[in-house]
Write an enzyme that holds these catalytic residues in place. Structure first.
Site, PDB file in Angstrom:
ATOM      1  N   GLN A 127       4.098   7.632   1.773  1.00 20.50           N
ATOM      2  CA  GLN A 127       3.428   7.323   2.908  1.00 20.50           C
ATOM      3  C   GLN A 127       3.727   5.655   2.688  1.00 20.50           C
ATOM      4  OE1 GLN A 127       1.516   7.966   6.114  1.00 20.50           O
ATOM      5  NE2 GLN A 127       3.929   8.499   5.861  1.00 20.50           N
ATOM      6  N   TRP A 179       0.826  -1.544  -0.311  1.00 20.43           N
ATOM      7  CA  TRP A 179       0.005   0.098  -0.198  1.00 20.43           C
ATOM      8  C   TRP A 179       1.185   1.288  -0.083  1.00 20.43           C
ATOM      9  CZ3 TRP A 179      -5.117   1.626   0.844  1.00 20.43           C
ATOM     10  CH2 TRP A 179      -5.350   3.154   0.979  1.00 20.43           C
ATOM     11  N   ASN A 210      -0.266   5.422   0.257  1.00 16.62           N
ATOM     12  CA  ASN A 210      -0.553   6.896   0.041  1.00 16.62           C
ATOM     13  C   ASN A 210       0.200   8.536  -0.038  1.00 16.62           C
ATOM     14  OD1 ASN A 210      -0.944   5.958   2.552  1.00 16.62           O
ATOM     15  ND2 ASN A 210      -1.167   7.749   3.089  1.00 16.62           N
ATOM     16  N   ASP A 211      -0.386   9.296   0.693  1.00 15.07           N
ATOM     17  CA  ASP A 211       0.527  10.662   0.367  1.00 15.07           C
ATOM     18  C   ASP A 211       2.283  10.468   0.245  1.00 15.07           C
ATOM     19  OD1 ASP A 211      -2.171  10.788   1.758  1.00 15.07           O
ATOM     20  OD2 ASP A 211      -0.789  11.772   2.926  1.00 15.07           O
TER      21      ASP A 211
END
Ligand code: FRU
Length: 447
Positions: free
Chosen positions: A39, A20, A22-23
Site C-alpha cells: 500500500q 507513505w 502500509n500493508d
C-alpha cells in the site's frame, strides 16, 4: 531523494521510494523472483489515495524498485490484496475502495488486474462485487482479498463485517479468477475486534492469519490497539475453517500488522508499523517499512518463525558472562544451554539503549530509553513505559536471533517473535550482553 533522506533509509527493510507505505500486498514468486507489492502513497508521508508500490528480489534481502503497479483513479483507490501466477501471467486481486460521501456510502469490491511481464498491469475491473456479498454483510467493509489454489480451483478469503457485529472472513471460489461464488463465512462467529483486516492463508503451514482492529487487550498477548493472530487448520468441503492446533498472536512487539505469506512458500512479511502512532521517520521523507521476511513452520504445536537473513559471520564468542560489541545493522544469534539469566542492551550510546531481558520467567523488551520516543495511543502501563513482553517457551536450550536495522529491532526467541521500531541516533551502536547460563555461543552477521 536528497543525501539526508538517502542516509536515513533502513538498509535491510523495504520502504517506499518516497512517501507513505502500509500493508504488504501480493507476495508472489514470478519467473523465479520474489515480488512484493505494498500500500503506497508517494505524494506525502501520511496515508492518502492508495496505489500499489512494487519491489522484487532474488534472495528476499536485496530489493529492487519497480514502477508503481496500480494507480487509483478519480473514484477508486487500490486497497490491499494478493497475487497469484496462472497461465504465465501475474494476477493481482485488490480491493477497489470508493469513498463516495464516506460512512455508509463507502463501497468496497474485489478487483482483478494482470500482467505478462510482471511490471505493467492492466485492470480488469470488479470480480467479487457487492452482488456476491450475502445480504447480512456490509458493503463498506469488504476488503483485502487473499487468493490461493487448491486442486483445480482458486479460493479467495476476504475480510468482511456482519451487519450485527464485528469482523468476519468470507470464502469464495472460482475456476478462472473472473467468475466467483460465495462459499462460507469461515469462522461463522464475530471476531473480537471492530473489524478484521488482511486475512491470509498459507497452504504450506496450513495456517490462517488475520489482523483485528481494536480488539480488547488481553494479558501479554495483543497489547496493541490492533493485533494479528494465527490459527492452524484448513477448510472443510463447506468452506468452514477447521482448526487443528494453536490459535495465538503472531508477534509480541509494538509494530506488526497486516502480514501476508507467499502462496508457494511459508514465508511471511508484515507492515513493521502500527496505525494510530506517530512516525518520527517523516523527517527523513518516509513513513512505514515492512518486516524482514520470516520463514514459518510448526514446531511443538506452535508457530515457529526465523528471520531470512544470509549474512557474513564477523564475530563469535563462547561461554562468556559479559560481552561488549558493536551492532547496528545485521543479525546476532545466541545459543544458550541451562539459562538462568540474560540481559541484552541494544543500540546503546551512554544511557540510551533498548533492552531485552529475562525477567521473572518472561522476555521483557523495553524501548523507553532508546532515542526518540514514539507516541502510542495505548494507555496501559506497559505501553506507556515502552514495554512489551513475550512468554519463554524454550526448554533446556534457548535460541535467540535479533535482526537490527537503523530504526527497528526484530527479536526471535525460540521461534516467538517481537518486532518494534526504535529511533536511536546512528552512532548508538553499543551491544552489551550479560548472561548466566551453562553454555553460550554468540555470533554476529553483517551484510
Ligand atoms: C490494513 C488496511 C486494509 C486496507 C488498507 C488500506 O492496514 O486498513 O484493511 O485495505 O489498510 O490502506
Amino acid at each position: 531523494m536528497n543525501e539526508v533522506q538517502k542516509n536515513n533509509r533502513p538498509l535491510l527493510h523495504i520502504t517506499g521510494e518516497r512517501g507513505w507505505i502500509n500493508d504488504p500486498n501480493g507476495l508472489v514468486v514470478f519467473n523465479g523472483e520474489y515480488h512484493v507489492f505494498f500500500q503506497y502513497y508517494p505524494h506525502d508521508t501520511k496515508w492518502g489515495p492508495m496505489h500499489w508500490g512494487h519491489v522484487k528480489s532474488k534472495d528476499l534481502q536485496h530489493w529492487e524498485y519497480l514502477p508503481t503497479a496500480l494507480y487509483p483513479d478519480e473514484k477508486e483507490m487500490c486497497f490491499s490484496g494478493s497475487a497469484i501466477v496462472w497461465q504465465d501471467r501475474l494476477w493481482l486481486m485488490y480491493t477497489g475502495h470508493t469513498e463516495n460521501e464516506g460512512g455508509d456510502t463507502v463501497v468496497e469490491q474485489q478487483c482483478l488486474a494482470s500482467s505478462t511481464d510482471g511490471v505493467f498491469f492492466k485492470k480488469h475491473g470488479v470480480v467479487i462485487g457487492k452482488d456476491l456479498l450475502p445480504t447480512d454483510y456490509l458493503i463498506k467493509d469488504f476488503r483485502d482479498p487473499k487468493v490461493f489454489r487448491h486442486g483445480e480451483l482458486f479460493y479467495c478469503i476476504v475480510a468482511a463485517k456482519h451487519r450485527t457485529g464485528k469482523g468476519r472472513i468470507l470464502l469464495f471460489t472460482s475456476k478462472d479468477l473472473f467468475k466467483w461464488e460465495f462459499l462460507n463465512d469461515v469462522f461463522g462467529v464475530d471476531g473480537q475486534g471492530t473489524m478484521t483486516e488482511c486475512p491470509d492463508y498459507n497452504p504450506a503451514v496450513q495456517m490462517i492469519a488475520y489482523s483485528q482492529q481494536f480488539a480488547p487487550q488481553c494479558g501479554i498477548e495483543h497489547c496493541n490497539v490492533h493485533s494479528t493472530y494465527y490459527c492452524f487448520g484448513g477448510f472443510d468441503r463447506n468452506g468452514e475453517f477447521v482448526s487443528d492446533g494453536e490459535h495465538s498472536i503472531v508477534d509480541y512487539g509494538f509494530d506488526f500488522y497486516a502480514p501476508q505469506t507467499f502462496e508457494t512458500e511459508p514465508i511471511m512479511i508484515a507492515w513493521l508499523n502500527m496505525w494510530d502512532r506517530d512516525n518520527p521517520s517523516e523527517q527523513y521523507g518516509f513513513s512505514g517499512q515492512l518486516t524482514i521476511a520470516r520463514r514459518l513452520s510448526r514446531r511443538d504445536g506452535r508457530l515457529y518463525q526465523v528471520p531470512v537473513f544470509e549474512g557474513i559471520q564477523v564475530a563469535e564468542k563462547c561461554n562468556f558472562t559479559h560481552l561488549n560489541d558493536t551492532f547496528t545493522v545485521g543479525k546476532i544469534t545466541l545459543d544458550l544451554q541451562g539459562l538462568n539469566g540474560l540481559s541484552i542492551k541494544l543500540r546503546r550510546k551512554g544511557e540510551s539503549y533498548a533492552s531485552f531481558d529475562l525477567q521473572d520467567g518472561q522476555w521483557v523488551f523495553n524501548r523507553s530509553k532508546c532515542g526518540k520516543q514514539i507516541a502510542v495511543s495505548e494507555t496501559d502501563e506497559d505501553s506507556v513505559n515502552g514495554i512489551r513482553r513475550m512468554p519463554v517457551v524454550g526448554g533446556e536450550k534457548t535460541h535467540i536471533e535479533i535482526v537490527s536495522d537503523l530504526y527497528s529491532l526484530e527479536i526471535f526467541a525460540d521461534g516467538l517473535a517481537m518486532s518494534s521500531l526504535v529511533y536511536p541516533s546512528h552512532d548508538a551502536d553499543g551491544l552489551e550482553i550479560v548472561v548466566d547460563a551453562e553454555t553460550c555461543i554468540y555470533k554476529k552477521f553483517e551484510i
